[in-house]
Design a protein around this motif. Structure first.
Motif, PDB file in Angstrom:
ATOM      1  N   GLY A   1       8.064   7.936  -3.683  1.00  9.49           N
ATOM      2  CA  GLY A   1       7.619   8.082  -5.061  1.00  9.49           C
ATOM      3  C   GLY A   1       7.206   9.502  -5.390  1.00  9.49           C
ATOM      4  N   VAL A   2       7.327   9.853  -6.659  1.00  9.18           N
ATOM      5  CA  VAL A   2       6.907  11.170  -7.147  1.00  9.18           C
ATOM      6  C   VAL A   2       6.210  10.997  -8.482  1.00  9.18           C
ATOM      7  CG1 VAL A   2       7.615  13.478  -7.860  1.00  9.18           C
ATOM      8  CG2 VAL A   2       8.886  12.307  -6.055  1.00  9.18           C
TER       9      VAL A   2
ATOM     10  N   PHE B   1       4.447   8.739  -1.197  1.00  9.30           N
ATOM     11  CA  PHE B   1       4.547   9.330  -2.522  1.00  9.30           C
ATOM     12  C   PHE B   1       4.042  10.772  -2.477  1.00  9.30           C
ATOM     13  CE2 PHE B   1       4.140   5.317  -5.444  1.00  9.30           C
ATOM     14  CZ  PHE B   1       5.122   4.680  -4.706  1.00  9.30           C
ATOM     15  N   PHE B   2       4.387  11.527  -3.525  1.00  5.27           N
ATOM     16  CA  PHE B   2       3.903  12.898  -3.686  1.00  5.27           C
ATOM     17  C   PHE B   2       3.403  13.041  -5.116  1.00  5.27           C
ATOM     18  CE2 PHE B   2       7.365  12.774  -0.613  1.00  5.27           C
ATOM     19  CZ  PHE B   2       6.649  13.127   0.527  1.00  5.27           C
TER      20      PHE B   2
ATOM     21  N   SER C   1       0.843  -1.196   0.000  1.00  2.00           N
ATOM     22  CA  SER C   1       0.000   0.000   0.000  1.00  2.00           C
ATOM     23  C   SER C   1       0.876   1.244   0.000  1.00  2.00           C
ATOM     24  CB  SER C   1      -0.910   0.017   1.234  1.00  2.00           C
ATOM     25  OG  SER C   1      -1.753  -1.118   1.255  1.00  2.00           O
ATOM     26  N   TYR C   2       0.570   2.146  -0.911  1.00  2.00           N
ATOM     27  CA  TYR C   2       1.341   3.372  -1.067  1.00  2.00           C
ATOM     28  C   TYR C   2       0.414   4.574  -0.888  1.00  2.00           C
ATOM     29  CZ  TYR C   2       4.499  -0.033  -3.111  1.00  2.00           C
ATOM     30  OH  TYR C   2       5.283  -1.138  -3.310  1.00  2.00           O
ATOM     31  N   TYR C   3       0.925   5.594  -0.212  1.00  2.00           N
ATOM     32  CA  TYR C   3       0.128   6.773   0.119  1.00  2.00           C
ATOM     33  C   TYR C   3       0.741   7.993  -0.555  1.00  2.00           C
ATOM     34  CZ  TYR C   3      -1.873   3.715   3.664  1.00  2.00           C
ATOM     35  OH  TYR C   3      -2.498   2.669   4.312  1.00  2.00           O
ATOM     36  N   ALA C   4      -0.027   8.613  -1.467  1.00  2.00           N
ATOM     37  CA  ALA C   4       0.475   9.736  -2.264  1.00  2.00           C
ATOM     38  C   ALA C   4      -0.200  11.032  -1.820  1.00  2.00           C
ATOM     39  CB  ALA C   4       0.223   9.487  -3.747  1.00  2.00           C
ATOM     40  N   PHE C   5       0.614  12.006  -1.442  1.00  2.00           N
ATOM     41  CA  PHE C   5       0.126  13.279  -0.925  1.00  2.00           C
ATOM     42  C   PHE C   5       0.260  14.383  -1.967  1.00  2.00           C
ATOM     43  CE2 PHE C   5       1.556  10.740   2.631  1.00  2.00           C
ATOM     44  CZ  PHE C   5       0.531  10.886   3.557  1.00  2.00           C
TER      45      PHE C   5
ATOM     46  N   VAL D   1      10.593  15.251  -1.091  1.00  2.00           N
ATOM     47  CA  VAL D   1      11.396  14.025  -1.154  1.00  2.00           C
ATOM     48  C   VAL D   1      12.537  14.088  -0.145  1.00  2.00           C
ATOM     49  CG1 VAL D   1      12.935  12.648  -2.604  1.00  2.00           C
ATOM     50  CG2 VAL D   1      10.799  13.544  -3.553  1.00  2.00           C
ATOM     51  N   THR D   2      13.204  15.224  -0.095  1.00  2.00           N
ATOM     52  CA  THR D   2      14.334  15.390   0.825  1.00  2.00           C
ATOM     53  C   THR D   2      13.892  15.210   2.277  1.00  2.00           C
ATOM     54  OG1 THR D   2      15.447  16.899  -0.702  1.00  2.00           O
ATOM     55  CG2 THR D   2      16.116  16.990   1.610  1.00  2.00           C
ATOM     56  N   GLU D   3      12.770  15.830   2.633  1.00  2.00           N
ATOM     57  CA  GLU D   3      12.296  15.745   4.014  1.00  2.00           C
ATOM     58  C   GLU D   3      11.787  14.345   4.347  1.00  2.00           C
ATOM     59  OE1 GLU D   3       9.660  19.013   4.936  1.00  2.00           O
ATOM     60  OE2 GLU D   3      10.972  20.418   3.874  1.00  2.00           O
TER      61      GLU D   3
END
Length: 289
Positions: free
Chosen positions: A221-222, A191-192, A153-157, A204-206
Motif C-alpha cells: 500500500g501507498v 505500506f508506505f 494488520s497492515y504496517y505503514a512505514f 514499492v519496487t523493493e
C-alpha cells in the motif's frame, strides 16, 4: 484527516493537532470522514493519531486517552455504517513519541501506549493500521501488540524523503528488511505513508522484490503526503509543516506509477484531500471495467 479538519475550519492547533476537533467538535470529525467516503474512499482511518501523550500531554493522556481513542473509533464506525458503499474502518496505531523521529522511540513505554489504543478501538474497527513507522524497533513493538488480533494488520512505514539509492525508513534501515520483518510478524500488508510521493516508487519496487523472493502475496500500500520534504531534525509540535499543493491530477500520475510497480492499495495521507481521492476512485473504476 488532520489537514482536512484544518481545511474545514475545525478546531486545529499544536500540540493537540487532530485531537482538538475530537475533543471540541466531534461532528467535524464525522463530517471529514463523510467527505472522504463521498469521494469514494473504501477505507477510512480512525482519528486517533494524536491520542498519544506527545500531543495530549501525559496528564490528559492518562485521564482521557482511552476514551478519546474509543470516541474516534466510534465516530469512524458510525460514518462507515452510514455509507452507501462498503467502507472498512482501520484502527490507527500512530507513533508514540512524535512523527518521523526514530531517535525518540522508547519500546517499553510505547507498548503501553499502543496497547491502550488497541484495547480502546478494537471492537469498532475492521482492520488495523500501524502508521508512520520510522524504525524496525517501532515495528517490533507494534507487532507484539497486534499479535493478539485475528483481524488483518497492515504496517505503514514513513520513508526518508529522497529518491537516491535504495529506499530507507527514517531510521536509515532498509525497506527490504522492513518488508521481511512484516512477513515474519504475520502482517497482511506492507505500506508506505507520510513521505513525499517521489520516495514511494523505489519502496514499492523493493518491497515487491522481497515478497516475490519469499513467495508471499500480501498487500503493498501507498498513501503519500502533500508536504515539502521533512528532515531528520523535524519537531512535530513546533510548527505546522509546509504544503506543496499537489493537484489531484499530479497525485494520480504518481499513483499510476506505484500501481505499475506493484502497489495494490492506494490512498492519501496528510494534505491529500477528498478531491484527490475522488480522482483515484474514478481511475480505479476504469481498472475494473
Amino acid at each position: 484527516m488532520g489537514r482536512e479538519l484544518k481545511r474545514m475550519g475545525a478546531p486545529f492547533s499544536q500540540p493537540l493537532w487532530s485531537a482538538q476537533a475530537l475533543i471540541e467538535s466531534p461532528q467535524c470529525v464525522e463530517l471529514a470522514h463523510t467527505n472522504f467516503i463521498d469521494a469514494g474512499a473504501q477505507i477510512i482511518t480512525t482519528n486517533s493519531y494524536a491520542c498519544v501523550p506527545f500531543h495530549l500531554g501525559q496528564e490528559r493522556f492518562n485521564a482521557e486517552g482511552a476514551n478519546l481513542a474509543e470516541k474516534a473509533a466510534k465516530i469512524a464506525r458510525l460514518s462507515a455504517d452510514k455509507a452507501s458503499h462498503a467502507v472498512q474502518v482501520a484502527g490507527a496505531l500512530p507513533p508514540a513519541f512524535g512523527s518521523y523521529r526514530p531517535d525518540l522511540f522508547r519500546p517499553a513505554e510505547a507498548k503501553q501506549i499502543f496497547n491502550l489504543l488497541y484495547q480502546a478501538q478494537d471492537q469498532y474497527v475492521d482492520i488495523w493500521l500501524a502508521e508512520t513507522i520510522s524504525s524496525l524497533e517501532e515495528l517490533d513493538a507494534i507487532a507484539s501488540i497486534l499479535s493478539q488480533t485475528e483481524k488483518s494488520s497492515y504496517y505503514a512505514f514513513t520513508l526518508a524523503d529522497t529518491t537516491s539509492g535504495s529506499a530507507q525508513l527514517r531510521s536509515g534501515q532498509s525497506v527490504r528488511e522492513a518488508t521481511t520483518r512484516v512477513c515474519a510478524a504475520g502482517g497482511d500488508g506492507v505500506f508506505f505513508n507520510c513521505s513525499v510521493p517521489e520516495a514511494m516508487v523505489n519502496a514499492v519496487t523493493e518491497a515487491k522484490q522481497v515478497l516475490d523472493e519469499l513467495g508471499r502475496s500480501i498487500e503493498i500500500g501507498v498513501y503519500a503526503n502533500n508536504f515539502t520534504p521533512i528532515g531528520n531534525d523535524h519537531e512535530a509540535n513546533d510548527t505546522i509543516q509546509a504544503m506543496r499543493e499537489l493537484t489531484p491530477q499530479d497525485y494520480l500520475e504518481y499513483s499510476k506509477a506505484w500501481f505499475e510497480s506493484g502497489a495494490t492499495i492506494i490512498g492519501g495521507c496528510c494534505g491529500i484531500g477528498p478531491e484527490h481521492i475522488k480522482v483515484l476512485s474514478e481511475w480505479q473504476s476504469t481498472l475494473k471495467s
